[in-house]
Write a protein that holds these residues in place. Structure first.
Motif, PDB file in Angstrom:
ATOM      1  N   GLU A  44       0.809  -1.224   0.000  1.00  0.00           N
ATOM      2  CA  GLU A  44       0.000   0.000   0.000  1.00  0.00           C
ATOM      3  C   GLU A  44       0.845   1.278   0.000  1.00  0.00           C
ATOM      4  OE1 GLU A  44      -3.828  -1.704   2.455  1.00  0.00           O
ATOM      5  OE2 GLU A  44      -2.070  -1.034   3.583  1.00  0.00           O
ATOM      6  N   ARG A  45       2.140   1.150   0.123  1.00  0.00           N
ATOM      7  CA  ARG A  45       3.000   2.341   0.223  1.00  0.00           C
ATOM      8  C   ARG A  45       2.897   3.260  -0.987  1.00  0.00           C
ATOM      9  NH1 ARG A  45       8.331  -0.540   2.482  1.00  0.00           N
ATOM     10  NH2 ARG A  45       7.723  -1.914   0.800  1.00  0.00           N
ATOM     11  N   GLU A  46       2.949   2.717  -2.177  1.00  0.00           N
ATOM     12  CA  GLU A  46       2.894   3.549  -3.383  1.00  0.00           C
ATOM     13  C   GLU A  46       1.578   4.323  -3.453  1.00  0.00           C
ATOM     14  OE1 GLU A  46       5.387   4.017  -5.761  1.00  0.00           O
ATOM     15  OE2 GLU A  46       6.593   2.978  -4.255  1.00  0.00           O
ATOM     16  N   SER A  47       0.478   3.647  -3.155  1.00  0.00           N
ATOM     17  CA  SER A  47      -0.827   4.322  -3.162  1.00  0.00           C
ATOM     18  C   SER A  47      -0.870   5.424  -2.124  1.00  0.00           C
ATOM     19  CB  SER A  47      -1.944   3.316  -2.887  1.00  0.00           C
ATOM     20  OG  SER A  47      -2.024   2.373  -3.920  1.00  0.00           O
ATOM     21  N   SER A  54      -6.682   6.956  -3.001  1.00  0.00           N
ATOM     22  CA  SER A  54      -6.331   5.736  -2.258  1.00  0.00           C
ATOM     23  C   SER A  54      -5.889   6.062  -0.850  1.00  0.00           C
ATOM     24  CB  SER A  54      -5.228   4.965  -2.981  1.00  0.00           C
ATOM     25  OG  SER A  54      -5.707   4.428  -4.188  1.00  0.00           O
ATOM     26  N   ALA A  55      -5.120   7.124  -0.692  1.00  0.00           N
ATOM     27  CA  ALA A  55      -4.659   7.518   0.640  1.00  0.00           C
ATOM     28  C   ALA A  55      -5.848   7.810   1.547  1.00  0.00           C
ATOM     29  CB  ALA A  55      -3.733   8.726   0.547  1.00  0.00           C
ATOM     30  N   GLY A  56      -6.845   8.494   1.025  1.00  0.00           N
ATOM     31  CA  GLY A  56      -8.045   8.770   1.814  1.00  0.00           C
ATOM     32  C   GLY A  56      -8.745   7.502   2.249  1.00  0.00           C
ATOM     33  N   THR A  60      -9.376   5.500   6.410  1.00  0.00           N
ATOM     34  CA  THR A  60     -10.666   5.190   7.029  1.00  0.00           C
ATOM     35  C   THR A  60     -10.993   3.703   7.074  1.00  0.00           C
ATOM     36  OG1 THR A  60     -11.776   5.528   4.907  1.00  0.00           O
ATOM     37  CG2 THR A  60     -11.638   7.428   6.388  1.00  0.00           C
ATOM     38  N   ARG A  61     -10.168   2.875   6.505  1.00  0.00           N
ATOM     39  CA  ARG A  61     -10.466   1.444   6.536  1.00  0.00           C
ATOM     40  C   ARG A  61     -10.081   0.865   7.893  1.00  0.00           C
ATOM     41  NH1 ARG A  61      -5.667  -0.756   6.775  1.00  0.00           N
ATOM     42  NH2 ARG A  61      -4.014  -0.297   5.326  1.00  0.00           N
ATOM     43  N   PRO A  62     -10.708  -0.250   8.285  1.00  0.00           N
ATOM     44  CA  PRO A  62     -10.325  -0.880   9.554  1.00  0.00           C
ATOM     45  C   PRO A  62      -8.879  -1.368   9.486  1.00  0.00           C
ATOM     46  CG  PRO A  62     -12.371  -1.810   8.703  1.00  0.00           C
ATOM     47  CD  PRO A  62     -11.803  -0.928   7.634  1.00  0.00           C
ATOM     48  N   GLY A  63      -8.188  -1.270  10.595  1.00  0.00           N
ATOM     49  CA  GLY A  63      -6.811  -1.741  10.637  1.00  0.00           C
ATOM     50  C   GLY A  63      -6.739  -3.259  10.645  1.00  0.00           C
TER      51      GLY A  63
END
Length: 72
Positions: A44-47, A54-56, A60-63
């Motif tokens: 997910e680093r590139e996004s 994608s960063a947004g 907000t997604r669950p960890g």
């Protein structure tokens, strides 16, 4: 996840400043605290760095699932 910036102080010296971004606690963390760090997986680093939409979503997604261990 976090952000950083080199800050130039009044003394002319630069020093890094950073923040660790947090989100609502997932079910594993909730018994301990209502917030937790935003945890990015390697893929997910590139996004995170280059795609604002994608960063947004990552904020907000669950960890991911976590395991709590007592430390001394």
């Amino acid at each position: 996840a976090g952000i950083y910036h080199f800050f130039k102080g009044t003394d002319g010296l630069e020093s890094p400043r950073f923040v660790i971004l947090t989100t609502a606690a997932n079910k594993d963390m909730a018994p301990l605290h209502d917030r937790m760090p935003v945890i990015l997986r390697a893929h997910e680093r590139e996004s995170w760095l280059y795609d604002a939409d994608s960063a947004g979503s990552l904020l907000t997604r669950p960890g991911p699932p976590l395991v709590a261990r007592r430390v001394s």
